[in-house]
Design a protein around this motif. Structure first.
Motif, PDB file in Angstrom:
ATOM      1  N   LYS A   1       0.694  -1.417   0.065  1.00 23.09           N
ATOM      2  CA  LYS A   1       0.213  -0.021  -0.062  1.00 23.09           C
ATOM      3  C   LYS A   1       0.622   1.230  -0.169  1.00 23.09           C
ATOM      4  CE  LYS A   1      -4.159  -1.702   2.338  1.00 23.09           C
ATOM      5  NZ  LYS A   1      -4.759  -1.321   4.046  1.00 23.09           N
ATOM      6  N   MET A   2       1.788   1.290   0.821  1.00 21.38           N
ATOM      7  CA  MET A   2       2.965   1.827   0.881  1.00 21.38           C
ATOM      8  C   MET A   2       3.119   2.951  -0.683  1.00 21.38           C
ATOM      9  SD  MET A   2       4.673   1.415   4.489  1.00 21.38           S
ATOM     10  CE  MET A   2       5.873   2.880   4.759  1.00 21.38           C
ATOM     11  N   ALA A   3       3.395   2.093  -1.609  1.00 18.85           N
ATOM     12  CA  ALA A   3       4.146   2.212  -2.461  1.00 18.85           C
ATOM     13  C   ALA A   3       2.883   2.242  -3.898  1.00 18.85           C
ATOM     14  CB  ALA A   3       5.320   1.340  -3.340  1.00 18.85           C
ATOM     15  N   THR A   4       1.573   1.917  -3.240  1.00 21.99           N
ATOM     16  CA  THR A   4       0.778   2.282  -4.393  1.00 21.99           C
ATOM     17  C   THR A   4      -0.554   3.222  -4.180  1.00 21.99           C
ATOM     18  OG1 THR A   4      -0.708   0.246  -3.864  1.00 21.99           O
ATOM     19  CG2 THR A   4       0.583  -0.065  -5.929  1.00 21.99           C
ATOM     20  N   SER A   5      -1.199   2.523  -3.314  1.00 22.84           N
ATOM     21  CA  SER A   5      -2.846   3.533  -2.550  1.00 22.84           C
ATOM     22  C   SER A   5      -2.807   4.791  -1.606  1.00 22.84           C
ATOM     23  CB  SER A   5      -3.467   2.429  -2.404  1.00 22.84           C
ATOM     24  OG  SER A   5      -3.330   1.863  -1.072  1.00 22.84           O
ATOM     25  N   GLU A   6      -1.394   4.035  -0.504  1.00 26.22           N
ATOM     26  CA  GLU A   6      -1.087   5.391   0.313  1.00 26.22           C
ATOM     27  C   GLU A   6      -0.324   5.979   0.094  1.00 26.22           C
ATOM     28  OE1 GLU A   6      -2.093   5.663   3.861  1.00 26.22           O
ATOM     29  OE2 GLU A   6      -3.786   3.682   2.224  1.00 26.22           O
ATOM     30  N   ALA A   7       0.816   6.167  -1.518  1.00 24.36           N
ATOM     31  CA  ALA A   7       1.509   6.970  -2.132  1.00 24.36           C
ATOM     32  C   ALA A   7       1.093   8.063  -3.110  1.00 24.36           C
ATOM     33  CB  ALA A   7       2.289   5.897  -2.772  1.00 24.36           C
ATOM     34  N   ALA A   8      -0.288   6.933  -3.585  1.00 22.31           N
ATOM     35  CA  ALA A   8      -1.266   8.351  -3.712  1.00 22.31           C
ATOM     36  C   ALA A   8      -1.903   8.820  -3.794  1.00 22.31           C
ATOM     37  CB  ALA A   8      -2.090   7.249  -4.835  1.00 22.31           C
ATOM     38  N   LYS A   9      -1.678   9.187  -1.817  1.00 26.99           N
ATOM     39  CA  LYS A   9      -2.676  10.394  -0.904  1.00 26.99           C
ATOM     40  C   LYS A   9      -1.167  10.981  -0.337  1.00 26.99           C
ATOM     41  CE  LYS A   9      -5.653   7.013   1.148  1.00 26.99           C
ATOM     42  NZ  LYS A   9      -5.358   5.455   2.714  1.00 26.99           N
ATOM     43  N   VAL A  10       0.369  10.186  -0.745  1.00 28.13           N
ATOM     44  CA  VAL A  10       1.310  10.861  -0.801  1.00 28.13           C
ATOM     45  C   VAL A  10       1.646  11.918  -1.483  1.00 28.13           C
ATOM     46  CG1 VAL A  10       3.282  11.313  -0.071  1.00 28.13           C
ATOM     47  CG2 VAL A  10       2.088   9.389   1.039  1.00 28.13           C
ATOM     48  N   VAL A  11       1.416  12.000  -2.278  1.00 26.49           N
ATOM     49  CA  VAL A  11       1.564  13.269  -3.695  1.00 26.49           C
ATOM     50  C   VAL A  11       0.277  13.651  -4.181  1.00 26.49           C
ATOM     51  CG1 VAL A  11       3.504  11.834  -5.347  1.00 26.49           C
ATOM     52  CG2 VAL A  11       1.079  11.158  -5.374  1.00 26.49           C
TER      53      VAL A  11
END
Ligand SMILES: [Zn+2]
Length: 437
Positions: free
Chosen positions: A339-349
């Motif tokens: 998730k930290m490289a996909t769905s959660e990362a999308a929130k970070v950007v």
């Protein structure tokens, strides 16, 4: 019903809220959007990709890098960050950095990222217009933060000039579907309160994210404490910088109060475990941040401190690093790390409505992996394989914003051999310069 491209008979890992997984499904793309994801699509398309036995998943999102720094990879290793930066990176950037340098470096970086399944990256560097140009040509999604410093940068004599560059970037790229902008004050030690607040004001005016390194090393914490009598996070809070549009990179040296502030302000964190390990910066309290509900994504940082831009390796390192430092094998499980490289990362950007998961209506940023490889057999748990077994070379096909960028391992949008030749040629100049520093 007509689509432009259909991927047929694939195993599909959506990374949506429910972590929906299809053993066998079809995914249809029209223009830049996913228009169907179902066991048997009724759409038709001129282009069909047969993906029997292959995995389709969201493209990975690198939440923090300095892409052009691939040109400095392997130039100086195994030394403290301050010496590495002062004796090698800074003199080279000062002397040699140019739009041409950046274009070559970013082209090389983009190819490396695409080959290892990264479809978006967030960059903090200089000459970001050159980065935008080459990313647009290649077709990789980029979040570009022109670096703001109190002192002269390679492309601006002062911060005022940098703010003008950001404004011009916004006017040129502000509506582009794959080039997105950020405002990137470098760090609290390289940007004083005045420029930090100007950066925040500009970000608000243009409605852009803020991208900043925070609390990377113990030296930084001591320096900020001496200067402002506070931790870096407290200092940023006190001056009124922190808000929901801030992405804080590293966050290695945090106390409990810092974590509470980040949570309260809705700050997102970009975690770069391999860079933190290589520079011996310390151990970011990621498990605690996640427990507190802070959104955390993974980043590689620049290739000069990693030394590659491979998020599959970063996922593996992140999972194992935190298990080791917590003496607890249950923390940072494979699902959480993916998730930290996909769905959660999308929130970070700040793009979770468009990318980070495969859902009808979302933008088609996705990758197709070959699973028919010895190190991925047998397959009991796809999350486990992606985090602990895969290395990135399994990625065969990459689609970004609905467009095929790599097909069956062939990069379609740029001459890869020519880029590597250009990079080798530029490296000779860099090597000659190192002799002088
Ligand atoms: Zn960085």
């Amino acid at each position: 019903m007509q689509a432009d491209l259909i991927i047929k008979n694939a195993m599909v890992l959506t990374m949506d809220e429910k972590l929906t997984f299809y053993e066998k499904a079809d995914l249809a793309i029209k223009e830049e959007k996913i228009v169907d994801l179902s066991p048997q699509t009724k759409f038709q398309a001129p282009k069909i990709i047969e993906a029997q036995g292959k995995l389709v998943m969201p493209g990975l999102i690198n939440t923090h890098t300095h892409a052009a720094m691939v040109m400095m990879r392997g130039l100086a290793d195994d030394m403290p960050l301050d010496l590495w930066w002062k004796n090698f990176i800074f003199p080279i950037e000062k002397k040699l950095l140019s739009p041409e340098f950046v274009k070559i470096g970013v082209a090389l970086a983009a190819i490396e990222m695409i080959r290892s399944g990264t479809t978006s990256f967030s960059d903090m560097y200089f000459f970001e217009d050159a980065t935008a140009e080459i990313c647009k040509q290649i077709g990789i999604r980029a979040f570009l933060g022109e670096g703001v410093l109190d002192f002269p940068s390679p492309d601006a004599e002062n911060a005022e000039k940098t703010f003008k560059i950001i404004q011009a970037l916004y006017e040129k790229w502000g509506r582009d579907p794959i080039i997105h902008l950020e405002v990137a004050p470098h760090a609290p030690y390289s940007c004083g309160p005045e420029n930090l607040l100007k950066a925040r004001k500009l970000a608000e005016k243009l409605d852009l994210p803020l991208h900043i390194h925070v609390a990377e090393t113990a030296t930084e914490v001591a320096e900020i404490k001496l200067k402002y009598g506070a931790s870096p996070v407290e200092h940023l809070e006190k001056i009124g910088f922190l808000c929901e549009r801030v992405k804080a990179v590293h966050c290695v040296h945090l106390n409990h109060r810092d974590i509470e502030i980040l949570k309260r302000r809705g700050v997102k964190v970009a975690h770069c475990p391999e860079s933190n390990m290589k520079l011996a910066s310390g151990q970011a309290p990621v498990v605690e941040l996640l427990d507190e509900g802070v959104v955390v994504g993974l980043g590689t940082d620049g290739a000069a401190s990693n030394n590659n831009l491979n998020l599959f390796e970063e996922m593996d390192a992140a999972a194992k690093f935190h298990k080791a430092i917590c003496s607890d094998p249950t923390v940072m499980d494979a699902k959480a790390v993916l998730k930290m490289a996909t769905s959660e990362a999308a929130k970070v950007v700040f793009k979770e409505k468009e990318i980070g998961s495969l859902e009808v209506g979302k933008t088609a940023d996705l990758i197709i992996l070959n699973l028919n490889l010895p190190h991925l057999v047998p397959l009991y748990n796809i999350y486990s394989h992606l985090v602990y077994s895969a290395g990135g070379a399994e990625v065969e096909t990459v689609i970004i914003n609905g467009k095929l960028i790599m097909e069956e391992k062939n990069i379609l949008t740029i001459d890869e051999a020519e880029v590597m030749d250009q990079a080798r040629f530029l490296a000779k100049k860099i090597q000659a310069e190192v002799g002088h520093v």
